[in-house]
Enzyme design. Structure first.
Site, PDB file in Angstrom:
ATOM      1  N   PRO A  11       0.785  -1.227   0.000  1.00 27.04           N
ATOM      2  CG  PRO A  11      -0.141  -1.124   2.119  1.00 27.04           C
ATOM      3  CD  PRO A  11       0.525  -2.061   1.169  1.00 27.04           C
ATOM      4  CG  ASN A  12      -0.124   4.280   1.413  1.00 21.61           C
ATOM      5  OD1 ASN A  12      -1.102   4.877   1.005  1.00 21.61           O
ATOM      6  ND2 ASN A  12      -0.121   3.623   2.568  1.00 21.61           N
ATOM      7  NE  ARG A  19       3.790   6.568   1.556  1.00 18.34           N
ATOM      8  CZ  ARG A  19       4.313   5.393   1.877  1.00 18.34           C
ATOM      9  NH1 ARG A  19       4.982   4.679   0.993  1.00 18.34           N
ATOM     10  NH2 ARG A  19       4.148   4.919   3.079  1.00 18.34           N
ATOM     11  CE1 TYR A  24       8.851   4.767   2.583  1.00 16.75           C
ATOM     12  CE2 TYR A  24       7.493   6.734   2.836  1.00 16.75           C
ATOM     13  CZ  TYR A  24       7.892   5.492   3.287  1.00 16.75           C
ATOM     14  OH  TYR A  24       7.340   4.964   4.431  1.00 16.75           O
ATOM     15  CG  ASN A  75       8.462  -2.139   0.031  1.00 17.07           C
ATOM     16  OD1 ASN A  75       7.943  -2.282   1.137  1.00 17.07           O
ATOM     17  ND2 ASN A  75       9.004  -1.006  -0.351  1.00 17.07           N
ATOM     18  CB  ALA A  78       1.650  -0.023   6.110  1.00 15.28           C
ATOM     19  CD  GLU A  99      10.940  -7.909   5.407  1.00 16.00           C
ATOM     20  OE1 GLU A  99      11.267  -9.054   5.833  1.00 16.00           O
ATOM     21  OE2 GLU A  99      10.543  -7.006   6.155  1.00 16.00           O
ATOM     22  CG  HIS A 101      11.465  -2.604   4.452  1.00 12.45           C
ATOM     23  ND1 HIS A 101      10.103  -2.704   4.375  1.00 12.45           N
ATOM     24  CD2 HIS A 101      11.903  -3.723   5.068  1.00 12.45           C
ATOM     25  CE1 HIS A 101       9.735  -3.834   4.933  1.00 12.45           C
ATOM     26  NE2 HIS A 101      10.805  -4.481   5.362  1.00 12.45           N
ATOM     27  NE  ARG A 108      10.261   5.940   8.303  1.00  9.46           N
ATOM     28  CZ  ARG A 108       9.312   5.736   7.381  1.00  9.46           C
ATOM     29  NH1 ARG A 108       9.474   4.809   6.446  1.00  9.46           N
ATOM     30  NH2 ARG A 108       8.209   6.461   7.405  1.00  9.46           N
TER      31      ARG A 108
END
Ligand code: DHK
Length: 146
Positions: A11-12, A19, A24, A75, A78, A99, A101, A108
């Site tokens: 998502p996103n 964003r 990012y 990825n 969230a 995985e 990110h 964070r």
């Protein structure tokens, strides 16, 4: 023809480039897809690149990869931090799982420090920006060649 590598985005990430660019970056997801495709071609691999804002769609692509994919680069965005459903789906997949990110999640908020997906991932890349996808693809190339 070897089976494709599934590159799945949560998502996103459709808003990548717009964003929170300070976190990012300014590249779009289409830019990332182009870079990943170009490297895949160089490595003699093919990819299926997908993004969804819906957990179930990601689960469905993971299920599809069970018969059609050689490896998964994911990825989960969230859903990394919340999704037992994605973890369970990945447990049904027998090939390599990497995985990715874009940001360094460990730098964070503490809720980003835990990943359900890491319980299945063979490797984790975080904080390398969108280059992380390319590093993941190089790793997959060496794993599927074995
Ligand atoms: C992307 C997201 O959307 C966040 O929810 C994750 C991840 C981090 C990334 O760095 O690519 O916490």
């Amino acid at each position: 023809m070897p089976k494709p590598i599934y590159v799945l985005n949560g998502p996103n990430l459709n808003l990548l480039g717009l964003r929170q660019p300070e976190i990012y970056g300014r590249e779009t997801l289409a830019d990332v897809a182009d870079k990943v495709s170009a490297l895949a071609e160089e490595l003699g691999l093919s990819i299926r690149f997908h993004q969804s804002n819906h957990e179930g769609a990601l689960v469905d692509w993971i299920h599809e990869a069970r018969s059609e994919g050689a490896a998964i680069i994911i990825n989960p965005a969230a859903y990394t931090h919340t999704s037992v459903a994605i973890l369970d789906a990945l447990h049904t997949f027998e090939g390599p799982v990497i995985e990715v990110h874009i940001s360094n999640v460990h730098k964070r908020e503490s809720f980003r420090h835990h990943s359900y997906v890491s319980l299945r991932a063979d490797g984790v890349i975080a904080g390398f920006g969108t280059e992380g996808y390319l590093l993941a693809l190089r790793r997959v190339a060496s794993l599927v060649a074995k």
